[in-house]
Design an enzyme around this catalytic site. Structure first.
Site, PDB file in Angstrom:
ATOM      1  N   THR A  59       1.376  30.914  72.148  1.00 25.60           N
ATOM      2  CA  THR A  59       2.749  30.735  71.676  1.00 25.60           C
ATOM      3  C   THR A  59       3.739  31.381  72.634  1.00 25.60           C
ATOM      4  OG1 THR A  59       2.706  32.770  70.354  1.00 25.60           O
ATOM      5  CG2 THR A  59       2.033  30.727  69.256  1.00 25.60           C
ATOM      6  N   HIS A  93      -5.117  36.093  61.800  1.00 20.22           N
ATOM      7  CA  HIS A  93      -4.252  35.529  62.841  1.00 20.22           C
ATOM      8  C   HIS A  93      -4.728  35.768  64.269  1.00 20.22           C
ATOM      9  CE1 HIS A  93      -0.798  33.630  64.389  1.00 20.22           C
ATOM     10  NE2 HIS A  93       0.111  34.088  63.562  1.00 20.22           N
TER      11      HIS A  93
END
Length: 779
Positions: free
Chosen positions: A601, A472
């Site tokens: 994000t 990730h």
């Protein structure tokens, strides 16, 4: 061993009369073709780099400007306002070297070039100013003001034609730093429904103290960073959220992506892997050349593409205090794991990618190999599944030299990692828990058959199903999803298979066999591997997963109700959470900030006061359906507004996170920031977007739909929920929790989600029925 002889391009024998040289023409030819391909690649990359560098102009526009300026030399008009004459007088060469006319022409060309560069920067900064406007995103769906239409026309005009993947990077605005007052106000509003009056008053006091004391100083430094860095969040987010974490990344950080839900193009494992790997190589070639079309909202507003740069040839390298992300260029091999053995497979021959049929041959050779794992090799990858510190120390102590270093370098420098699994997985409607087992296999497998540090591990199953496990830190799920959409479409609709299920194309049996990686792992390292495996297995065994296919209705019906599908689902999740736990909780929904340079994000706090009021009305027998529907619309509007604020840089959590990191750098303590960052997200949610709808016509091929992906639970006593809205009539939920928590049950939560979705839909159905009845009575 004919293949071994073919692999040798140069041999010599010592004779009494001298040396006898032997050159393999085939190998020399391959070397020549590889060199030609490498130079072609460099030329194409240079060309596309120039095109992206001068965008939104084009190299040919330079010639137009030069011709326009040169044409004025024969008139009395001087568009340079004397600058051409000034350049001519100050040229470094002697007047005797060039004629006056030559000096004039050269000066005009230099002025034209400067003017061209100025116009490029003017266009670029004009586009950046236009892209800094986000009022369009706050307008009601289906309604567009005249100002927004004008703005879109200007953006389209200044965006140029045929942009490459990185053409817009220099024109993207920087992520703005919100004001402290706005962030704290939104934060207090977000926690109000979760705290009683006493708790809220205490939090409000902490917030006000922070705002009046430390906040101004921290904010000034943060604004300074935002001026200097391309993005004031992303580097700290990558380092402190991902790379400095010392707990296992398996389950806790890595995520997975599933194959097509209903279709398996071939049931031959080696053939499917051959096509998919070849499609990935095609994607990588376009990525390296920057030839993918940039993603654009509304088909016009560009998104940042920075994260895509590290998709291939990337590995997370463990460290004692912090990891690093190692990205290499132009890797020409991959490493394959099968039944405890590691194999190195070259991806090129004769200066080209291996064809799907050639890759199938190589993978089938690995599947047919009956050799046993070397001592310590079987569970070696468990080191990447356990805690980071033992892995970092073992890597430095046991893999720093000799055969172990060579083999580890082969893994870490590979384009990506491929596991040829030996257990059948995939969605099977006849089996109740098939989707659950499939997800757990992709998320953690056996804890030693995925290299969790690679940017992604491609997983191939014996029945032809595929999947991806992704690390990730280097990127977020939509980046991997973009690649996976391209790969699946290319596999099914462009490459295809023979009637027998093999890859199309001739079989080349002359390829060198895959090479076994060699290991010399001491017994002390065996113990480290086993401890990592045992620790990882505890984590994996604790994952309670449930895959939920909701096909009673989908996006089509929700949109007819004039509601955002995401808001609809988020409110259903709030209703399901309350029914499951009896309380409301801090809820995380991931939203993207890729309309800004290097954006990643932001958090949308979905549990709002409006959502709580709606859920309470749904559970209140005394509430009317009209009241519930009104509260639903109010809550949905609130959620949409929160989502839009997050997308446009006015979120809550990334700003507070950066203020906290800044306080640590300055050595000051903030009780408010410490409290904020210690709050657990008991419900963590994320939507998997479909980004390239043009690749597959779902109306024509309704079975060719993806199942999305998921992640592990974020809190020990909470849920992780990922969902994908597929077509008009399907929503797939991926729900995770922990068996060790007596408060959670993933299957139960899935049932609550289904019931919540149907109950909310019933509100609209009742409203429609009442409207129809009223019309009948009227007539």
């Amino acid at each position: 061993m004919a293949e071994a002889h073919q692999a040798v391009g140069f041999q010599f024998t010592v004779r009494p009369d001298g040396l006898d040289y032997k050159l393999s023409q085939e190998v020399i030819k391959n070397i020549y073709l590889s060199g030609v391909t490498a130079w072609k690649k460099r030329v194409i990359q240079f060309k596309n780099g120039v095109l992206a560098g001068v965008y939104p102009a084009s190299p040919s526009s330079w010639l137009i400007v030069v011709i326009a300026i040169m044409s004025t030399l024969y008139t009395r008009i001087d568009p340079s306002l004397g600058m051409i004459d000034s350049i001519k007088e100050n040229l470094p060469w002697s007047r005797d070297c060039m004629s006056v006319q030559t000096r004039t022409v050269l000066s005009a060309i230099l002025f034209a070039t400067g003017l061209w560069l100025f116009l490029i920067y003017l266009l670029r900064y004009t586009l950046k100013a236009l892209l800094s406007y986000h009022g369009w995103i706050f307008e009601s769906h289906g309604k567009m003001s005249s100002s927004t239409k004008l703005w879109l026309s200007l953006v389209k005009m200044f965006s140029g034609r045929r942009p490459l993947l990185y053409s817009f990077q220099a024109s993207l605005p920087r992520l703005p730093v919100p004001s402290v007052d706005d962030t704290i106000c939104r934060y207090l509003e977000s926690v109000r429904p979760l705290l009683d009056n006493k708790q809220y008053n205490q939090m409000e006091t902490l917030a006000n103290d922070f705002k009046e004391s430390l906040a101004p100083q921290l904010q000034r430094y943060l604004i300074l960073k935002s001026w200097w860095a391309t993005n004031y969040v992303s580097d700290w987010w990558e380092e402190y959220i991902y790379l400095r974490g010392r707990s296992p990344i398996m389950v806790n950080s890595n995520f997975y992506v599933m194959d097509l839900l209903y279709v398996t193009p071939t049931h031959r494992q080696a053939a499917r892997a051959g096509n998919v790997v070849h499609a990935m190589l095609q994607y990588r070639r376009k990525l390296e050349r920057g030839e993918h079309a940039p993603l654009r909202a509304l088909g016009i507003v560009p998104m940042c593409s920075t994260q895509m740069e590290r998709m291939f040839n990337t590995t997370r390298i463990p460290g004692v205090e912090t990891d690093i992300v190692q990205h290499l260029n132009d890797r020409k091999h991959l490493v394959v794991y099968h039944k405890g053995r590691f194999f190195k497979v070259w991806l090129y021959t004769g200066g080209r990618h291996l064809l799907p049929s050639e890759l199938e041959t190589q993978f089938q050779r690995i599947l047919n190999d009956t050799s046993e794992p070397q001592p310590g090799e079987l569970k070696l990858a468990a080191l990447t599944a356990g805690n980071r510190v033992p892995w970092a120390r073992a890597r430095a102590k046991y893999f720093g030299q000799g055969a172990n270093k060579v083999s580890l370098d082969a893994i870490e420098s590979a384009a990506f990692f491929l596991t040829l699994d030996d257990e059948v997985q995939g969605y099977d409607p006849a089996k109740t828990n098939s989707l659950d087992s499939y997800a757990k296999s992709l998320l953690h497998g056996k804890c030693y058959d995925r290299w969790f540090d690679k940017s992604f591990t491609l997983i191939s199953y014996p029945n032809g199903k595929m999947g991806v496990n992704a690390e990730h830190s280097w990127a977020d799920a939509p980046i991997v999803g973009h690649m996976w959409e391209y790969v699946l479409a290319t596999d099914c609709f462009h490459l295809g298979y023979t009637e027998e299920g093999h890859c199309k194309g001739d079989v080349n049996k002359g390829l060198p066999y895959p090479t076994r990686l060699q290991w010399q792992i001491p017994k002390e390292c065996h113990e480290v591997i086993d401890r990592s495996y045992q620790f990882a297995k505890q984590i994996a065994d604790d994952v309670d997963f449930h895959g939920c296919l909701f096909n009673e209705f989908g996006k089509g019906l929700i949109k007819k109700s004039k509601t955002s599908p995401d808001a609809f689902i988020q409110l259903a999740l709030q209703l399901a959470q309350f029914r499951d736990q009896g309380v409301f909780c801090l809820t995380y929904e991931s939203s993207m900030t890729r309309m800004f340079r290097d954006g990643r994000t932001e958090t949308v706090r979905s549990c709002t006061s409006e959502a709580v009021a709606f859920v309470r009305a749904m559970e209140d027998p005394g509430a009317t359906n009209a009241q519930r529907l009104a509260l639903f619309r109010k809550a949905a509007d609130k959620h949409q507004n929160m989502y839009r604020l997050a997308m446009t840089g006015s979120g809550i959590d990334r700003h507070l996170f950066c203020l906290y990191i800044m306080s640590k750098y300055l050595g000051v303590e903030s009780p408010f920031l410490k409290q904020v960052l210690s709050e657990p997200w008991k419900l963590s949610t994320s939507q998997t977007p479909q980004q390239q709808l043009n690749l597959v016509d779902i109306n024509k091929f309704p079975k060719y739909v993806g199942a999305g992906g998921g992640f592990g639970p974020v809190a020990d006593d909470g849920y992780g929920v990922s969902y994908i809205i597929v077509g008009e009539n399907l929503i797939t939920f991926h729900i995770s929790s922990k068996f060790s928590s007596p408060e959670t049950d993933s299957f139960r939560f899935g049932q609550n989600i289904k019931k919540a979705m149907l109950d909310i839909r019933a509100l609209f159905k009742l409203q429609n029925d009442q409207m129809l009845t009223s019309q009948i009575i009227f007539w």
